[in-house]
Design a protein around this motif. Structure first.
Motif, PDB file in Angstrom:
ATOM      1  N   LEU A 149     -11.938 -81.033  50.917  1.00 43.53           N
ATOM      2  CA  LEU A 149     -12.593 -80.219  51.940  1.00 43.53           C
ATOM      3  C   LEU A 149     -12.822 -78.796  51.454  1.00 43.53           C
ATOM      4  O   LEU A 149     -13.836 -78.170  51.787  1.00 43.53           O
ATOM      5  N   GLN A 150     -11.920 -78.276  50.657  1.00 48.08           N
ATOM      6  CA  GLN A 150     -12.108 -76.933  50.106  1.00 48.08           C
ATOM      7  C   GLN A 150     -13.333 -76.880  49.191  1.00 48.08           C
ATOM      8  O   GLN A 150     -14.140 -75.948  49.270  1.00 48.08           O
ATOM      9  N   ILE A 151     -13.484 -77.882  48.333  1.00 52.38           N
ATOM     10  CA  ILE A 151     -14.646 -77.926  47.444  1.00 52.38           C
ATOM     11  C   ILE A 151     -15.934 -78.074  48.242  1.00 52.38           C
ATOM     12  O   ILE A 151     -16.958 -77.422  47.954  1.00 52.38           O
ATOM     13  N   ALA A 152     -15.917 -78.934  49.271  1.00 57.05           N
ATOM     14  CA  ALA A 152     -17.110 -79.136  50.088  1.00 57.05           C
ATOM     15  C   ALA A 152     -17.487 -77.859  50.833  1.00 57.05           C
ATOM     16  O   ALA A 152     -18.668 -77.510  50.931  1.00 57.05           O
ATOM     17  N   LEU A 153     -16.492 -77.142  51.342  1.00 55.30           N
ATOM     18  CA  LEU A 153     -16.776 -75.886  52.049  1.00 55.30           C
ATOM     19  C   LEU A 153     -17.241 -74.804  51.083  1.00 55.30           C
ATOM     20  O   LEU A 153     -18.051 -73.944  51.455  1.00 55.30           O
ATOM     21  N   CYS A 154     -16.750 -74.825  49.849  1.00 52.52           N
ATOM     22  CA  CYS A 154     -17.275 -73.882  48.835  1.00 52.52           C
ATOM     23  C   CYS A 154     -18.759 -74.124  48.619  1.00 52.52           C
ATOM     24  O   CYS A 154     -19.553 -73.171  48.522  1.00 52.52           O
ATOM     25  N   HIS A 155     -19.137 -75.398  48.518  1.00 46.93           N
ATOM     26  CA  HIS A 155     -20.548 -75.744  48.372  1.00 46.93           C
ATOM     27  C   HIS A 155     -21.353 -75.272  49.576  1.00 46.93           C
ATOM     28  O   HIS A 155     -22.456 -74.711  49.429  1.00 46.93           O
ATOM     29  N   PHE A 156     -20.805 -75.460  50.774  1.00 45.73           N
ATOM     30  CA  PHE A 156     -21.508 -75.070  52.001  1.00 45.73           C
ATOM     31  C   PHE A 156     -21.694 -73.558  52.076  1.00 45.73           C
ATOM     32  O   PHE A 156     -22.806 -73.060  52.304  1.00 45.73           O
ATOM     33  N   PHE A 157     -20.633 -72.799  51.883  1.00 41.23           N
ATOM     34  CA  PHE A 157     -20.728 -71.342  52.003  1.00 41.23           C
ATOM     35  C   PHE A 157     -21.503 -70.725  50.838  1.00 41.23           C
ATOM     36  O   PHE A 157     -22.080 -69.638  50.977  1.00 41.23           O
ATOM     37  N   PHE A 158     -21.527 -71.399  49.695  1.00 41.29           N
ATOM     38  CA  PHE A 158     -22.364 -70.926  48.591  1.00 41.29           C
ATOM     39  C   PHE A 158     -23.842 -70.955  48.983  1.00 41.29           C
ATOM     40  O   PHE A 158     -24.580 -69.990  48.749  1.00 41.29           O
ATOM     41  N   ASN A 159     -24.285 -72.047  49.600  1.00 39.62           N
ATOM     42  CA  ASN A 159     -25.680 -72.141  50.031  1.00 39.62           C
ATOM     43  C   ASN A 159     -25.966 -71.207  51.205  1.00 39.62           C
ATOM     44  O   ASN A 159     -27.067 -70.648  51.304  1.00 39.62           O
ATOM     45  N   ILE A 160     -24.991 -71.030  52.094  1.00 43.51           N
ATOM     46  CA  ILE A 160     -25.158 -70.067  53.183  1.00 43.51           C
ATOM     47  C   ILE A 160     -25.329 -68.656  52.612  1.00 43.51           C
ATOM     48  O   ILE A 160     -26.169 -67.870  53.074  1.00 43.51           O
ATOM     49  N   SER A 161     -24.550 -68.325  51.595  1.00 40.43           N
ATOM     50  CA  SER A 161     -24.669 -67.002  50.962  1.00 40.43           C
ATOM     51  C   SER A 161     -26.038 -66.820  50.328  1.00 40.43           C
ATOM     52  O   SER A 161     -26.614 -65.716  50.376  1.00 40.43           O
ATOM     53  N   GLY A 162     -26.572 -67.896  49.740  1.00 40.28           N
ATOM     54  CA  GLY A 162     -27.917 -67.797  49.165  1.00 40.28           C
ATOM     55  C   GLY A 162     -28.968 -67.517  50.216  1.00 40.28           C
ATOM     56  O   GLY A 162     -29.899 -66.725  49.988  1.00 40.28           O
ATOM     57  N   VAL A 163     -28.833 -68.133  51.387  1.00 42.00           N
ATOM     58  CA  VAL A 163     -29.777 -67.865  52.473  1.00 42.00           C
ATOM     59  C   VAL A 163     -29.649 -66.426  52.949  1.00 42.00           C
ATOM     60  O   VAL A 163     -30.650 -65.720  53.156  1.00 42.00           O
ATOM     61  N   LEU A 164     -28.433 -65.949  53.133  1.00 39.59           N
ATOM     62  CA  LEU A 164     -28.215 -64.574  53.589  1.00 39.59           C
ATOM     63  C   LEU A 164     -28.688 -63.560  52.559  1.00 39.59           C
ATOM     64  O   LEU A 164     -29.080 -62.438  52.916  1.00 39.59           O
ATOM     65  N   LEU A 165     -28.674 -63.934  51.302  1.00 42.32           N
ATOM     66  CA  LEU A 165     -29.072 -62.996  50.246  1.00 42.32           C
ATOM     67  C   LEU A 165     -30.575 -62.925  50.073  1.00 42.32           C
ATOM     68  O   LEU A 165     -31.128 -61.847  49.807  1.00 42.32           O
ATOM     69  N   TRP A 166     -31.284 -64.064  50.257  1.00 40.05           N
ATOM     70  CA  TRP A 166     -32.691 -64.134  49.887  1.00 40.05           C
ATOM     71  C   TRP A 166     -33.645 -64.346  51.062  1.00 40.05           C
ATOM     72  O   TRP A 166     -34.825 -64.546  50.836  1.00 40.05           O
ATOM     73  N   TYR A 167     -33.154 -64.298  52.309  1.00 38.90           N
ATOM     74  CA  TYR A 167     -34.108 -64.522  53.408  1.00 38.90           C
ATOM     75  C   TYR A 167     -34.117 -63.469  54.518  1.00 38.90           C
ATOM     76  O   TYR A 167     -35.209 -63.051  54.928  1.00 38.90           O
ATOM     77  N   PRO A 168     -32.992 -63.034  55.079  1.00 37.25           N
ATOM     78  CA  PRO A 168     -33.056 -62.185  56.284  1.00 37.25           C
ATOM     79  C   PRO A 168     -33.914 -60.938  56.129  1.00 37.25           C
ATOM     80  O   PRO A 168     -34.675 -60.574  57.035  1.00 37.25           O
ATOM     81  N   ILE A 169     -33.822 -60.262  54.986  1.00 37.13           N
ATOM     82  CA  ILE A 169     -34.617 -59.055  54.751  1.00 37.13           C
ATOM     83  C   ILE A 169     -35.921 -59.465  54.064  1.00 37.13           C
ATOM     84  O   ILE A 169     -35.886 -60.083  52.999  1.00 37.13           O
ATOM     85  N   PRO A 170     -37.091 -59.166  54.672  1.00 31.95           N
ATOM     86  CA  PRO A 170     -38.363 -59.608  54.061  1.00 31.95           C
ATOM     87  C   PRO A 170     -38.535 -59.155  52.618  1.00 31.95           C
ATOM     88  O   PRO A 170     -39.151 -59.864  51.820  1.00 31.95           O
ATOM     89  N   PHE A 171     -38.003 -57.972  52.269  1.00 33.10           N
ATOM     90  CA  PHE A 171     -38.172 -57.475  50.911  1.00 33.10           C
ATOM     91  C   PHE A 171     -37.473 -58.360  49.886  1.00 33.10           C
ATOM     92  O   PHE A 171     -37.878 -58.422  48.720  1.00 33.10           O
TER      93      PHE A 171
END
Length: 312
Positions: free
Chosen positions: A153-175
């Motif tokens: 479960l720890q590995i699966a959640l690492c995978h999940f939060f890694f992709n969540i971090s990518g979304v937060l890094l490359w989408y919310p701000i239009p720039f």
């Protein structure tokens, strides 16, 4: 769903048939593996081409107009920004249902190519697909035995939060939505030079990883000694490119364009002529030097000189 189910049955049956076909053949495991790899890539490319053909022929006229209007429609002001996040949820939900981000992205890619889905809307759909594909690992972790449940479960959640971090890094701000601009730029280059797509795939996904892996085997000092100057040069080129596009007046006159470099260092046209010469298909590629392509270029130049009012 029926189409993909039938494709899965056919591929499974083919794989089993190939496995039985190589039972009495005196070939090594490496040779059989390479043969099956070539066959699988051939089947994969054929299926993708057929999907594009089917979607291109089926999604025309009123059907394409309805789908295009539905998917690309934004919410009214001031809630227009919610449309992208809704697309992320849709991409995550559909990927959760099909349990494969590859299937989802392979399905929307030809839709983008034929103009049914805009690039700006395909981007959040793909990000949502990356989130939805993490559910497979989470479900597999929950099905693990009790003694390995915590680690899985720890590995699966690492995978999940890694992709969540990518979304937060490359989408919310239009720039920060650089992948959209990069995709559009690479698409425009590929439209003019078809061979660039193959070069990009080989360079980014084969040669560069092999080079980094080889340098890492030689030791960290070698990797840093070779990689640091390359990264520094890329950073300088990126900064100059931004300055040339946004505020060229801050640069010396000679550095406001790349014309001070040899043509082969800042243009793909000389490389296009070389590729055309090596492949012997100059008329299928752009910017060659045969008489037919020169006539096409002259016709385009004549059209550019005609006033727009006359063309209208």
């Amino acid at each position: 769903s029926f189409l993909f189910c039938k494709m899965g049955i056919i591929i499974t049956t083919t794989s089993q048939g190939c496995k039985h076909a190589f039972v009495d053949v005196s070939l090594s495991d490496l040779s059989i593996g390479l043969i099956l790899l070539a066959l699988s890539l051939m089947v994969l490319c054929t299926c993708l081409i057929l999907i594009v053909k089917v979607l291109n022929s089926g999604l025309k006229g009123q059907v394409a107009a309805v789908i295009k209007k539905t998917i690309n429609t934004d919410f009214p002001f001031p809630f227009a920004w919610l449309a992208g996040y809704l697309a992320i949820l849709v991409g995550a939900g559909i990927t959760f249902l099909v349990q494969s981000s590859s299937v989802f992205t392979s399905a929307i890619t030809p839709l983008v190519g034929i103009g049914v889905i805009s690039l700006e809307r395909a981007y959040p759909l793909t990000l949502g697909s990356n989130i939805g594909t993490t559910t497979t690992a989470i479900l597999a972790a929950l099905a693990s035995p009790g003694n390995t449940l915590q680690s899985s479960l720890q590995i699966a959640l690492c995978h999940f939060f890694f992709n969540i971090s990518g979304v937060l890094l490359w989408y919310p701000i239009p720039f920060t939505r650089l992948p959209i601009r990069l995709a559009r730029g690479l698409g425009n280059i590929t439209a003019n030079y078809r061979w660039f797509a193959i070069f990009y795939l080989i360079f980014c996904f084969l040669l560069t990883p092999l080079a980094v892996f080889g340098l890492s085997l030689a030791g960290w000092p070698v990797l840093v000694g070779v990689g640091a100057p390359i990264l520094l040069v890329l950073l300088v080129v990126l900064v100059m490119r931004v300055l040339q596009a946004r505020c060229p007046q801050v640069l010396p006159k000679k550095l406001q364009t790349w014309d001070f470099l040899p043509l082969w260092m800042h243009s793909l046209q000389p490389w296009d002529g070389l590729v055309s010469l090596l492949t012997g298909s100059c008329c299928q590629l752009r910017r060659c030097h045969c008489s037919r392509c020169w006539e096409q270029d002259e016709d385009q130049e004549k059209l550019k000189k005609i006033p727009m009012k006359v063309l209208e």
